[in-house]
Each structure stands twice: as structure tokens, then as C-alpha cells.
Design an enzyme around this catalytic site. Sequence first.
Site, mmCIF file in Angstrom:
data_model
loop_
_atom_site.group_PDB
_atom_site.id
_atom_site.type_symbol
_atom_site.label_atom_id
_atom_site.label_comp_id
_atom_site.label_asym_id
_atom_site.label_seq_id
_atom_site.Cartn_x
_atom_site.Cartn_y
_atom_site.Cartn_z
ATOM 1 N N LEU A 144 -44.071 -5.169 10.219
ATOM 2 C CA LEU A 144 -45.068 -5.935 10.962
ATOM 3 C C LEU A 144 -46.459 -5.585 10.463
ATOM 4 O O LEU A 144 -46.873 -4.426 10.513
ATOM 5 C CB LEU A 144 -44.958 -5.630 12.460
ATOM 6 N N THR A 177 -44.620 -0.507 10.823
ATOM 7 C CA THR A 177 -45.824 -1.213 11.268
ATOM 8 C C THR A 177 -46.983 -0.856 10.355
ATOM 9 O O THR A 177 -47.302 0.318 10.157
ATOM 10 C CB THR A 177 -46.181 -0.838 12.717
ATOM 11 N N LYS A 178 -47.574 -1.886 9.780
ATOM 12 C CA LYS A 178 -48.709 -1.713 8.868
ATOM 13 C C LYS A 178 -49.996 -1.899 9.654
ATOM 14 O O LYS A 178 -50.208 -2.936 10.282
ATOM 15 C CB LYS A 178 -48.615 -2.733 7.740
ATOM 16 N N VAL A 179 -50.860 -0.886 9.612
ATOM 17 C CA VAL A 179 -52.134 -0.941 10.335
ATOM 18 C C VAL A 179 -53.271 -0.553 9.399
ATOM 19 O O VAL A 179 -53.066 0.080 8.364
ATOM 20 C CB VAL A 179 -52.146 0.002 11.560
#
Length: 262
Positions: A144, A177-179
Site C-alpha cells: 500500500l 506499507t510505503k510511507v
Amino acid sequence: MRPIDATPLARDGKVLILAYDHGLEHGPTDFTERPESADPEEVFRTATHDAVTALAVQKGVGEAYYPSYEDEVTLLAKVNGTSNLWTGEPDSSVNCSVEYAATELEADAIGFTVYPGSNHEVEMAEEFRQVQETAREYDMPVVLWSYPRGQGVKNDTKDDVIAYAARLGLELGADVTKVKYPGSKDGMEQAVQMAGKSKVVMSGGSKVSDEAFLESVRAVMDAGGAGLAVGRNVWQRDQPERLLDSLEDVIYDGASVDAALQ
């Protein structure tokens, strides 16, 4: 949610995704610094480096180029994305189904962007639900891209905003999860804590110096992050393999930045 080291997406529990969805998301401007990078063939060759665990592309690039690299590259199909010409509230059109990615592209993993805080967040979250559940049927890990953006967001790199973005990955069922990097190890530690069993990777962002980039990656790893998803900071360089060598040292071998630059 299964451990990512049980999937093709990771190496020794760590992740280095080479992101190449910028042709759709950002357009030709990202290729002006190094025109060769506009050729997907060039980037697919770069993605064969041992440090890279997956290459993220849109459907058309995958169709045209992946067949020549299927034995050397792990393909992450980015199934949504919107051009930089779009001027409305942040949104992302679904451009490929999971079924097509799995059966026609023969992708190994799925990527999807959600913009928490946008007026279109509800629609995007509902689209992600369908993508995530279908990916489970095909036993494909899901990454994501969790990017708070829009009228509801005042500072998209504030520690608690990045932590919220990471938490949404866990709540919505993302394996990874890519932030964005919040700017400090402490901020990334908060994000990793909030993500629980959803692994957190850092977005590469705009190109910076080798040392500055590796310092941020070192901080992410020290904070418990799983790695990064990077595009421009690799393929905009004249010798992208040299930076990938350094990233391999930092991410997989735990090297210091000084040692990785030698």
C-alpha cells in the site's frame, strides 16, 4: 497477513522495491535529468541487481517489457495511478485488475495507492478492499502506497501523520506499507510501531546526494523499517548500480553509511 519473507517480495525479511510508475504519475519531467531512464529496458536491466527485491510498474510497461526479464525480476504490478495533469483532489484511477496482473502479466505482487485525507479517500479505500481481497485469492502480497494528501492534511510529513498512514496499512490489510520519511529515526519508529505486522518501507522521494539518501535509509533500518521503495534516487543516477551496491550494504548487511560509500 503472512510474513513477507515467505513471499517473492522480500530477501531475508527486507524489501527494496525499485519504483518505476513515475512515467504515469509524474510524466516526462522525471526523465529529463537522465534521458536513458525513459527507456523501460534500461530500468528493467537495473532491476536485475541483487539488492532489488521487486520492480513496480504499471500494466503497459509490464506487458511490453517483463516477458524478457521474468526469470530475473520480481514484478510488482501497480494497479492504480493518475497523471500529474490531474488537478482535482488527490485520487487514483484503477488501471488494472488483480486478475489481469496475476494471469496475464504474471506479476508476483500488487501495489495500490490510497490518499488518506483526500475527499476521495472513501472511494479509494473501497477499491483497495477489492484489490486486497482478490490478491489474497491469488496468494499475492500487497503493498500500500499510503500518502496522506488533500484538504484534510496540513503537513504530510509530520510524525503523527506518517504514523497514521502506517497504521492504515495494518488496518486495511496491507502486507507492506510505503510511507514518506518523516525526517527522523524517532518519527519512523512511531510509524513502525503503529504498523504492527504490516511492514513499513520508506518512499525514496526526489533525488538527493548519495550520503543524504543513505543516511535516511540507515535511520529507517535502525527504526525497525523493512527497507524502501525507491525510484528517482536510483534510476536518475548515471551509475545506478553503485548506489544499489551501497543500499545492499545498508539494508541487508547493516553497514554504516561511511562503510557503504567506500
